[in-house]
Design a protein around this motif. Structure first.
Motif, PDB file in Angstrom:
ATOM      1  N   VAL A   1      -9.207   7.036 -17.720  1.00  0.00           N
ATOM      2  CA  VAL A   1      -9.751   7.515 -16.450  1.00  0.00           C
ATOM      3  C   VAL A   1      -8.699   8.392 -15.777  1.00  0.00           C
ATOM      4  CG1 VAL A   1     -11.257   5.514 -16.106  1.00  0.00           C
ATOM      5  CG2 VAL A   1      -8.934   5.489 -15.164  1.00  0.00           C
ATOM      6  N   ILE A   2      -9.166   9.271 -14.900  1.00  0.00           N
ATOM      7  CA  ILE A   2      -8.253  10.072 -14.090  1.00  0.00           C
ATOM      8  C   ILE A   2      -8.641   9.934 -12.624  1.00  0.00           C
ATOM      9  CG2 ILE A   2      -7.622  11.792 -15.819  1.00  0.00           C
ATOM     10  CD1 ILE A   2      -9.746  13.648 -14.506  1.00  0.00           C
ATOM     11  N   GLY A   3      -7.630   9.967 -11.778  1.00  0.00           N
ATOM     12  CA  GLY A   3      -7.878   9.998 -10.349  1.00  0.00           C
ATOM     13  C   GLY A   3      -8.153  11.421  -9.916  1.00  0.00           C
ATOM     14  N   VAL A   4      -9.284  11.649  -9.253  1.00  0.00           N
ATOM     15  CA  VAL A   4      -9.637  13.000  -8.800  1.00  0.00           C
ATOM     16  C   VAL A   4      -9.521  13.141  -7.293  1.00  0.00           C
ATOM     17  CG1 VAL A   4     -11.067  13.606 -10.781  1.00  0.00           C
ATOM     18  CG2 VAL A   4     -12.101  12.373  -8.854  1.00  0.00           C
ATOM     19  N   ALA A   5      -9.298  12.039  -6.591  1.00  0.00           N
ATOM     20  CA  ALA A   5      -9.090  12.092  -5.141  1.00  0.00           C
ATOM     21  C   ALA A   5      -8.469  10.779  -4.693  1.00  0.00           C
ATOM     22  CB  ALA A   5     -10.398  12.331  -4.396  1.00  0.00           C
ATOM     23  N   THR A   6      -7.471  10.874  -3.811  1.00  0.00           N
ATOM     24  CA  THR A   6      -6.857   9.696  -3.187  1.00  0.00           C
ATOM     25  C   THR A   6      -6.975   9.888  -1.688  1.00  0.00           C
ATOM     26  OG1 THR A   6      -5.284   9.389  -5.008  1.00  0.00           O
ATOM     27  CG2 THR A   6      -4.761   8.339  -2.907  1.00  0.00           C
ATOM     28  N   TYR A   7      -7.742   9.024  -1.037  1.00  0.00           N
ATOM     29  CA  TYR A   7      -8.069   9.240   0.364  1.00  0.00           C
ATOM     30  C   TYR A   7      -7.066   8.621   1.339  1.00  0.00           C
ATOM     31  CZ  TYR A   7     -12.345  11.124  -1.506  1.00  0.00           C
ATOM     32  OH  TYR A   7     -13.245  11.910  -2.210  1.00  0.00           O
ATOM     33  N   GLY A   8      -6.454   7.510   0.963  1.00  0.00           N
ATOM     34  CA  GLY A   8      -5.491   6.867   1.849  1.00  0.00           C
ATOM     35  C   GLY A   8      -4.105   6.864   1.248  1.00  0.00           C
ATOM     36  N   HIS A   9      -3.091   7.095   2.075  1.00  0.00           N
ATOM     37  CA  HIS A   9      -1.719   7.224   1.564  1.00  0.00           C
ATOM     38  C   HIS A   9      -0.772   6.219   2.209  1.00  0.00           C
ATOM     39  CE1 HIS A   9      -2.796  10.782  -0.779  1.00  0.00           C
ATOM     40  NE2 HIS A   9      -3.624  11.023   0.220  1.00  0.00           N
ATOM     41  N   VAL A  10      -1.303   5.058   2.525  1.00  0.00           N
ATOM     42  CA  VAL A  10      -0.514   3.895   2.923  1.00  0.00           C
ATOM     43  C   VAL A  10      -1.103   2.705   2.169  1.00  0.00           C
ATOM     44  CG1 VAL A  10       0.111   4.735   5.214  1.00  0.00           C
ATOM     45  CG2 VAL A  10      -2.031   3.476   4.906  1.00  0.00           C
ATOM     46  N   PRO A  11      -0.318   1.647   1.956  1.00  0.00           N
ATOM     47  CA  PRO A  11      -0.903   0.475   1.292  1.00  0.00           C
ATOM     48  C   PRO A  11      -1.983  -0.139   2.167  1.00  0.00           C
ATOM     49  CG  PRO A  11       1.515   0.370   1.309  1.00  0.00           C
ATOM     50  CD  PRO A  11       1.115   1.462   2.259  1.00  0.00           C
ATOM     51  N   ILE A  12      -3.110  -0.438   1.584  1.00  0.00           N
ATOM     52  CA  ILE A  12      -4.148  -1.148   2.342  1.00  0.00           C
ATOM     53  C   ILE A  12      -4.075  -2.642   2.060  1.00  0.00           C
ATOM     54  CG2 ILE A  12      -6.039  -1.050   0.650  1.00  0.00           C
ATOM     55  CD1 ILE A  12      -7.843  -0.275   3.096  1.00  0.00           C
ATOM     56  N   SER A  13      -3.383  -3.001   0.988  1.00  0.00           N
ATOM     57  CA  SER A  13      -3.185  -4.412   0.688  1.00  0.00           C
ATOM     58  C   SER A  13      -2.272  -5.035   1.731  1.00  0.00           C
ATOM     59  CB  SER A  13      -2.562  -4.580  -0.702  1.00  0.00           C
ATOM     60  OG  SER A  13      -3.403  -4.058  -1.704  1.00  0.00           O
ATOM     61  N   THR A  14      -2.518  -6.268   2.048  1.00  0.00           N
ATOM     62  CA  THR A  14      -1.724  -6.984   3.046  1.00  0.00           C
ATOM     63  C   THR A  14      -1.563  -8.420   2.597  1.00  0.00           C
ATOM     64  OG1 THR A  14      -1.559  -7.447   5.418  1.00  0.00           O
ATOM     65  CG2 THR A  14      -3.726  -7.667   4.428  1.00  0.00           C
ATOM     66  N   LEU A  15      -0.614  -9.117   3.198  1.00  0.00           N
ATOM     67  CA  LEU A  15      -0.412 -10.531   2.918  1.00  0.00           C
ATOM     68  C   LEU A  15      -0.553 -11.295   4.224  1.00  0.00           C
ATOM     69  CD1 LEU A  15       0.394 -12.605   0.693  1.00  0.00           C
ATOM     70  CD2 LEU A  15       2.739 -12.419   1.570  1.00  0.00           C
ATOM     71  N   LEU A  16      -1.357 -12.338   4.204  1.00  0.00           N
ATOM     72  CA  LEU A  16      -1.600 -13.161   5.383  1.00  0.00           C
ATOM     73  C   LEU A  16      -0.975 -14.536   5.178  1.00  0.00           C
ATOM     74  CD1 LEU A  16      -5.388 -12.302   5.866  1.00  0.00           C
ATOM     75  CD2 LEU A  16      -3.405 -11.125   6.830  1.00  0.00           C
ATOM     76  N   THR A  17      -0.318 -15.022   6.216  1.00  0.00           N
ATOM     77  CA  THR A  17       0.251 -16.373   6.185  1.00  0.00           C
ATOM     78  C   THR A  17      -0.072 -17.061   7.505  1.00  0.00           C
ATOM     79  OG1 THR A  17       2.392 -15.807   7.190  1.00  0.00           O
ATOM     80  CG2 THR A  17       2.190 -15.516   4.793  1.00  0.00           C
ATOM     81  N   GLY A  18       0.262 -18.328   7.585  1.00  0.00           N
ATOM     82  CA  GLY A  18       0.163 -19.017   8.854  1.00  0.00           C
ATOM     83  C   GLY A  18       1.214 -18.508   9.820  1.00  0.00           C
ATOM     84  N   THR A  19       1.039 -18.790  11.092  1.00  0.00           N
ATOM     85  CA  THR A  19       1.959 -18.275  12.112  1.00  0.00           C
ATOM     86  C   THR A  19       3.329 -18.939  12.038  1.00  0.00           C
ATOM     87  OG1 THR A  19       1.051 -19.879  13.695  1.00  0.00           O
ATOM     88  CG2 THR A  19       0.104 -17.659  13.701  1.00  0.00           C
TER      89      THR A  19
END
Length: 364
Positions: free
Chosen positions: A130-148
């Motif tokens: 496969v090839i990427g033909v468009a990348t719309y976001g240029h920051v990580p959208i993945s996140t890590l959630l923990t308790g406070t």
């Protein structure tokens, strides 16, 4: 869902309407229940696109209003694909993005959405072509959630971390950067219900900043969100991929697919409720419209804020891709960084833009 035919005529200038009037009967006129659609391109290009046959797009996850799939759903509902003589079929995915890449590589599907550019590289290691033909976001959208109660990520050592199918590369890079010994963390598949975190079934949970945080907010739960970029980790999101051989053999269809998607993005920026409504109508299991509006608004804002002035939406910066690839190398996900140029091809995106502006036929 289709808009009235008089609205669709506004896609064209007067001269273009006259030039394409003869095509109206064949655009979608075979079905008496389908409104006629004004074709926005010339006869030769229209015939070429039609000869391509059905184009299957597999969503990343059902009909969620995420960037790279919301616009496809809207482009179909608004008649933009019809206006460009493309026969697009939308197939819902179940979150198995590598499986989707395999479908595209095998020719079972033509386009799909991937979470980030790192996944394009990971697909390559699995021999999914496969090839990427468009990348719309240029920051990580993945996140890590923990308790406070977690104020240092090393506190997760010896605890359980939940993810959807694999540990996202930006989150893994963040943990490494924070000095966490990953071998001491038990990783489990936790599905897509973030309530496993406040129930303490896991002590950390990966997710997308446009999804799980909104769901926990709706539940009234408290949590801490850890952002990879705060640890110097680069990333991306919303990558449209296709089969490189098919794209090369069908350049106008590839270009016009991206053109229709871009045109729908423009429309949905000002009509989010309408576009989310199109996705809701496709979902047979019930649809959380309020949540999906938050998903779309969060992601489109991230796209806008991470796209530099003068660049088309969807541009690819191989220097950033290289840095993202280095996180995979550092984490042991790659043995070496492959040649990136064959894995990303922006000529189709560039062909439908004048600088940063999307070109829609007859709009000038």
């Amino acid at each position: 869902m289709p808009v009235p035919s008089q609205q669709r005529f506004r896609l064209l200038g007067p001269a273009a309407v006259l030039a394409t009037a003869a095509l109206l009967a064949t655009a979608c006129g075979e079905d008496a229940d389908t409104p006629e659609v004004a074709v926005a391109i010339d006869q030769e290009r229209c015939d070429t696109n039609r000869d391509t046959g059905p184009i299957t797009f597999v969503t990343g996850y059902h009909y969620q209003a995420s960037v790279t799939q919301m616009e496809v759903i809207a482009a179909d509902a608004l008649g933009y694909f019809d206006a460009l003589c493309l026969d697009v079929e939308i197939q819902p995915g179940n979150g198995d993005l590598m499986g989707n890449a395999q479908l595209v590589s095998a020719g079972t599907a033509r386009f799909t959405a991937m979470s980030n550019e790192a996944e394009v590289l990971q697909a390559d290691t699995r021999d999914h072509e496969v090839i990427g033909v468009a990348t719309y976001g240029h920051v990580p959208i993945s996140t890590l959630l923990t308790g406070t109660g977690v104020d240092d990520l090393t506190a997760l050592e010896g605890r359980t971390l939940g993810h959807q199918s694999m540990l996202p590369a930006p989150v893994e890079a963040m943990l490494v950067e924070a000095g966490v010994d990953l071998d001491t963390i038990e990783q489990v598949e936790a599905g897509y219900d973030p309530s496993v975190l406040p129930r303490d079934q896991v002590q950390a949970l990966t997710g997308f900043r446009s999804n799980e945080p909104h769901r926990l907010d709706a539940l009234g739960e408290e949590y801490t969100q850890w952002m990879p970029e705060d640890f110097g980790v680069v990333g991306s999101f919303g990558v449209m991929v296709t089969d490189p051989v098919w794209a090369q053999e069908n350049p106008t269809a590839t270009e016009d697919f991206l053109r229709a998607v871009g045109h729908a993005f423009d429309h949905c920026q000002d009509a989010a409720g309408e576009c989310v409504g199109y996705a809701a109508e496709l979902d047979r299991a019930g649809y959380d419209t309020e949540h999906n509006l938050k998903v779309w608004d969060t992601e489109r804002e991230l796209v806008a804020s991470s796209t530099p002035d003068g660049e088309p939406r969807g541009f690819v910066d191989l220097e950033l891709t290289e840095r993202e690839a280095q996180t995979l190398l550092a984490n042991g996900e790659l043995d070496e960084v492959p040649d990136l140029e064959p894995l990303f091809d922006t000529r189709y995106l560039e062909a439908v833009h004048d600088g940063s502006e999307l070109v829609w036929p007859g709009s000038n």
